[in-house]
Structures are given as structure tokens and as C-alpha cells.
Enzyme design. Structure first.
Site, mmCIF file in Angstrom:
data_model
loop_
_atom_site.group_PDB
_atom_site.id
_atom_site.type_symbol
_atom_site.label_atom_id
_atom_site.label_comp_id
_atom_site.label_asym_id
_atom_site.label_seq_id
_atom_site.Cartn_x
_atom_site.Cartn_y
_atom_site.Cartn_z
ATOM 1 N N GLU A 22 0.831 -1.206 0.000
ATOM 2 C CA GLU A 22 0.000 0.000 0.000
ATOM 3 C C GLU A 22 0.862 1.251 0.000
ATOM 4 O OE1 GLU A 22 -2.643 -0.684 3.326
ATOM 5 O OE2 GLU A 22 -3.731 -2.224 2.187
ATOM 6 N N CYS B 117 -2.288 -4.812 -5.646
ATOM 7 C CA CYS B 117 -2.813 -6.068 -5.097
ATOM 8 C C CYS B 117 -1.758 -7.185 -5.212
ATOM 9 C CB CYS B 117 -4.042 -6.522 -5.878
ATOM 10 S SG CYS B 117 -5.492 -5.506 -5.648
ATOM 11 N N GLU C 30 -2.180 -10.196 -6.234
ATOM 12 C CA GLU C 30 -2.303 -10.972 -7.480
ATOM 13 C C GLU C 30 -1.541 -10.305 -8.609
ATOM 14 O OE1 GLU C 30 -4.630 -9.967 -5.437
ATOM 15 O OE2 GLU C 30 -6.351 -11.322 -5.343
ATOM 16 N N CYS D 160 -9.927 -9.166 -6.830
ATOM 17 C CA CYS D 160 -10.782 -8.022 -7.184
ATOM 18 C C CYS D 160 -10.999 -8.007 -8.700
ATOM 19 C CB CYS D 160 -10.146 -6.717 -6.705
ATOM 20 S SG CYS D 160 -8.772 -6.145 -7.731
HETATM 21 N N1 THU Z 1 -6.160 -6.586 -2.152
HETATM 22 C C1 THU Z 1 -5.413 -7.528 -2.791
HETATM 23 O O1 THU Z 1 -4.193 -7.626 -2.585
HETATM 24 N N2 THU Z 1 -6.050 -8.347 -3.672
HETATM 25 C C2 THU Z 1 -7.375 -8.293 -3.971
HETATM 26 O O2 THU Z 1 -7.846 -8.990 -4.857
HETATM 27 C C3 THU Z 1 -8.251 -7.372 -3.231
HETATM 28 C C4 THU Z 1 -7.576 -6.388 -2.350
HETATM 29 C C5 THU Z 1 -5.486 -5.683 -1.197
HETATM 30 C C6 THU Z 1 -5.420 -4.254 -1.621
HETATM 31 C C7 THU Z 1 -5.327 -3.552 -0.297
HETATM 32 O O3 THU Z 1 -3.961 -3.489 0.097
HETATM 33 C C8 THU Z 1 -6.066 -4.440 0.672
HETATM 34 O O4 THU Z 1 -6.180 -5.703 0.027
HETATM 35 C C9 THU Z 1 -7.453 -3.950 1.051
HETATM 36 O O5 THU Z 1 -8.176 -3.604 -0.061
#
Ligand code: THU
Length: 127
Positions: A44, A53, A55, A86
Site C-alpha cells: 500500500e 494487489c 495478485e 478483485c
Molecule cells: N487486495 C489484494 O491484494 N487483492 C485483492 O484482490 C483485493 C484487495 C489488497 C489491496 C489492499 O492493500 C487491501 O487488500 C485492502 O483492499
């Protein structure tokens, strides 16, 4: 590579998550058609929209290593059972799905769940 092993690697990756804003850690590991594996975790930023993310981070590692075809991705979060990718990550995975398709593997109290990407993203975008 067994899918159970792939989930173990996703669990390992989730331990390196940098997620001080959401406190939601995610780890992922892709398996390519060449039989290689590549891990990624979410990271982040204080400028929230810059978050990457797990993935897409794992896919980026695979692409950087010269891979083009992904057979499976395992996803794990210590904060949520059966953590699914997501929408943005679904489309990114769609770009690199193998000829046989792409399995999305999640886990929870009832064991592994294997979902074909085409079930998560019907009619993904193609140019
Ligand atoms: N996040 C992921 O790493 N993968 C996903 O498919 C959904 C969300 C992360 C992004 C962020 O750092 C945290 O999860 C909360 O949204």
C-alpha cells in the site's frame, strides 16, 4: 505442483504484505505453463490509490521473468476466508490465462476451492 503447495507459497507471500492502512494482508502465487511459480503480496501507499494487489504483483513477477501463460493462481489472506481476486486483478489474469484456462485457488476452513477464471470473469475484455 499441487494446489496445496501453491497455497502454502501464497501464505508465505502474505507474511511480507505491506498493508498498514487497511491492515488487510494478501499473498498470491501463480503457477505458469512452464511449471514455475512466482509470489506476490499487496503493498500500500499513503496515496491510497497507488496500492498494488498481491495478485497483480505476482503476475508482474512472472512477466518480468519472461513468462506469458498462467495456469493457476493461489490467493490467501489471514483476514478473510476464500479471498477472491478483485475485478481489476481478474482482468489482468484474463490476459495471461493458459490455453487450458486458469484456476483460481482460495482456501478456508473447508479446504481448498478451485474456481475457473471464466466463472469469475465471464466475457473478459479482449482487443
Ligand atoms: N487486495 C489484494 O491484494 N487483492 C485483492 O484482490 C483485493 C484487495 C489488497 C489491496 C489492499 O492493500 C487491501 O487488500 C485492502 O483492499
Amino acid at each position: 505442483m499441487e494446489y496445496k503447495e501453491l497455497i502454502k507459497l501464497a501464505i508465505e507471500a502474505s507474511k511480507n504484505s505491506y498493508s498498514p492502512y487497511s491492515n488487510f494482508a494478501v499473498g498470491a502465487c501463480v503457477l505458469t505453463s512452464n511449471g514455475n511459480v512466482y509470489k506476490g503480496c499487496n503493498f500500500e501507499n499513503s496515496s491510497f490509490g497507488l496500492t498494488i494487489c498481491a495478485e497483480r504483483n505476482a503476475v508482474g513477477s512472472a512477466i518480468t521473468a519472461g513468462e506469458k501463460e498462467i495456469k493457476a493462481i493461489a490467493i490467501y489472506s489471514p483476514n478473510s476466508q476464500y479471498c477472491a481476486p478483485c475485478g481489476a486483478c481478474r482482468q489482468v489474469l484474463y490476459e495471461f490465462k493458459s490455453k487450458e484456462g486458469l484456476d483460481v485457488i482460495t482456501t478456508g476452513d473447508n479446504g481448498l476451492e478451485i474456481i475457473p477464471l471464466e466463472d469469475l470473469l465471464p466475457r473478459g475484455f479482449n482487443l
